[in-house]
Design a protein around this motif. Structure first.
Motif, PDB file in Angstrom:
ATOM      1  N   THR A   1       0.982  -1.336   0.078  1.00  0.00           N
ATOM      2  CA  THR A   1       0.013   0.005   0.002  1.00  0.00           C
ATOM      3  C   THR A   1       0.717   1.142  -0.084  1.00  0.00           C
ATOM      4  O   THR A   1       1.913   1.203   0.604  1.00  0.00           O
ATOM      5  CB  THR A   1      -1.128   0.018   1.359  1.00  0.00           C
ATOM      6  OG1 THR A   1      -1.564  -1.233   1.285  1.00  0.00           O
ATOM      7  CG2 THR A   1      -1.781   1.235   1.250  1.00  0.00           C
ATOM      8  N   THR A   2       0.481   2.284  -0.794  1.00  0.00           N
ATOM      9  CA  THR A   2       1.115   3.483  -0.761  1.00  0.00           C
ATOM     10  C   THR A   2       0.276   4.639  -0.470  1.00  0.00           C
ATOM     11  O   THR A   2      -1.044   4.680  -0.907  1.00  0.00           O
ATOM     12  CB  THR A   2       1.513   3.953  -2.089  1.00  0.00           C
ATOM     13  OG1 THR A   2       2.574   2.797  -2.848  1.00  0.00           O
ATOM     14  CG2 THR A   2       2.428   5.035  -2.334  1.00  0.00           C
ATOM     15  N   TRP A   3       0.494   5.479   0.767  1.00  0.00           N
ATOM     16  CA  TRP A   3      -0.304   6.468   1.248  1.00  0.00           C
ATOM     17  C   TRP A   3       0.285   7.785   0.629  1.00  0.00           C
ATOM     18  O   TRP A   3       1.511   7.970   1.016  1.00  0.00           O
ATOM     19  CB  TRP A   3      -0.254   6.293   2.863  1.00  0.00           C
ATOM     20  CG  TRP A   3      -0.774   5.250   3.399  1.00  0.00           C
ATOM     21  CD1 TRP A   3      -0.464   3.968   3.522  1.00  0.00           C
ATOM     22  CD2 TRP A   3      -2.110   5.202   4.041  1.00  0.00           C
ATOM     23  NE1 TRP A   3      -1.409   3.196   4.066  1.00  0.00           N
ATOM     24  CE2 TRP A   3      -2.531   4.009   4.336  1.00  0.00           C
ATOM     25  CE3 TRP A   3      -3.186   6.136   4.336  1.00  0.00           C
ATOM     26  CZ2 TRP A   3      -3.443   3.676   5.157  1.00  0.00           C
ATOM     27  CZ3 TRP A   3      -4.163   5.803   5.175  1.00  0.00           C
ATOM     28  CH2 TRP A   3      -4.590   4.634   5.164  1.00  0.00           C
ATOM     29  N   ASN A   4      -0.566   8.483   0.181  1.00  0.00           N
ATOM     30  CA  ASN A   4      -0.081  10.165  -0.085  1.00  0.00           C
ATOM     31  C   ASN A   4      -1.144  10.981   0.541  1.00  0.00           C
ATOM     32  O   ASN A   4      -2.215  11.033   0.835  1.00  0.00           O
ATOM     33  CB  ASN A   4      -0.079  10.079  -1.666  1.00  0.00           C
ATOM     34  CG  ASN A   4       0.951   9.488  -2.373  1.00  0.00           C
ATOM     35  OD1 ASN A   4       0.592   8.530  -2.910  1.00  0.00           O
ATOM     36  ND2 ASN A   4       2.160   9.743  -2.036  1.00  0.00           N
ATOM     37  N   LEU A   5      -0.462  12.044   1.362  1.00  0.00           N
ATOM     38  CA  LEU A   5      -1.223  13.071   1.730  1.00  0.00           C
ATOM     39  C   LEU A   5      -0.677  14.405   1.022  1.00  0.00           C
ATOM     40  O   LEU A   5       0.338  14.638   0.884  1.00  0.00           O
ATOM     41  CB  LEU A   5      -0.978  13.363   3.092  1.00  0.00           C
ATOM     42  CG  LEU A   5      -1.502  14.677   3.967  1.00  0.00           C
ATOM     43  CD1 LEU A   5      -2.604  14.755   3.917  1.00  0.00           C
ATOM     44  CD2 LEU A   5      -0.830  14.791   5.133  1.00  0.00           C
ATOM     45  N   VAL A   6      -1.788  14.984   0.281  1.00  0.00           N
ATOM     46  CA  VAL A   6      -1.299  16.014  -0.433  1.00  0.00           C
ATOM     47  C   VAL A   6      -2.474  17.233  -0.070  1.00  0.00           C
ATOM     48  O   VAL A   6      -3.536  17.063  -0.053  1.00  0.00           O
ATOM     49  CB  VAL A   6      -1.364  15.833  -1.968  1.00  0.00           C
ATOM     50  CG1 VAL A   6      -2.841  15.341  -2.470  1.00  0.00           C
ATOM     51  CG2 VAL A   6      -0.783  16.846  -2.917  1.00  0.00           C
ATOM     52  N   ALA A   7      -1.646  18.487  -0.395  1.00  0.00           N
ATOM     53  CA  ALA A   7      -2.594  19.610  -0.002  1.00  0.00           C
ATOM     54  C   ALA A   7      -3.582  20.009  -1.275  1.00  0.00           C
ATOM     55  O   ALA A   7      -2.997  19.979  -2.361  1.00  0.00           O
ATOM     56  CB  ALA A   7      -1.816  20.760   0.156  1.00  0.00           C
ATOM     57  N   ASN A   8      -4.703  20.268  -1.215  1.00  0.00           N
ATOM     58  CA  ASN A   8      -5.644  20.582  -2.201  1.00  0.00           C
ATOM     59  C   ASN A   8      -5.791  21.890  -2.592  1.00  0.00           C
ATOM     60  O   ASN A   8      -6.111  22.301  -3.689  1.00  0.00           O
ATOM     61  CB  ASN A   8      -6.978  20.110  -1.801  1.00  0.00           C
ATOM     62  CG  ASN A   8      -7.811  20.083  -3.190  1.00  0.00           C
ATOM     63  OD1 ASN A   8      -7.573  19.893  -4.388  1.00  0.00           O
ATOM     64  ND2 ASN A   8      -9.139  20.881  -3.016  1.00  0.00           N
TER      65      ASN A   8
END
Length: 160
Positions: free
Chosen positions: A70-77
């Motif tokens: 699994t790859t988790w990404n947190l990105v600002a919108n």
């Protein structure tokens, strides 16, 4: 002779989940809280996401869980940038007025502050359980799932 037409969209298979988070914290604080409450190890990538010829850049955090594939990404919108205003005052002395412009990674979700993209090849990701944990974080206003098939700007979610 019959012609066979193949549409590329027919073969599209979303092997990721997308979660929207409404939160007024800075990106590093939210990444810390997600690491703490979800047991993740999100780390900021060396380079931010840049779109539209560097007009906007978005902070991105990533963690690859090799045991669960699994790859988790947190990105600002949201990206807010101060730019020069293109305005003619008609005076002899020019004043440099600044304008604060707002750009969105996913324009159809302008109110969403952060996006969490969970790429999972085995499709064993429990989305409801993760959303419940995120919503229990006191600083998070709300979190919900986004239907990936209804997003018009899917290309912005390719982070490689």
């Amino acid at each position: 002779m019959a012609l066979h037409k193949l549409l590329v969209d027919d073969f599209y298979d979303a092997s990721y989940s997308l979660l929207a988070i409404h939160c007024r914290l800075e990106d590093y604080r939210l990444a810390y809280l997600l690491n703490k409450h979800l047991g993740l190890n999100l780390k900021r990538k060396a380079q931010d996401l840049d779109y539209k010829y560097f007009a906007s850049s978005y902070a991105i955090y990533e963690w690859e869980n090799e045991t669960q594939y699994t790859t988790w990404n947190l990105v600002a919108n949201i990206c807010k940038k101060e730019e020069d205003a293109l305005q003619s005052t008609g005076s002899l002395f020019s004043q440099q007025n600044k304008v604060l412009k707002t750009y969105n990674l996913l324009p159809e979700f302008k109110n969403v502050d952060y996006l969490v993209k969970v790429s999972n090849e085995t499709l064993l990701f429990n989305e409801k359980h993760t959303l419940n944990k995120i919503q229990k974080i006191p600083q998070v206003i709300t979190a919900y799932s986004i239907d990936v098939t209804k997003i018009k700007s899917k290309d912005n979610l390719i982070f490689n």
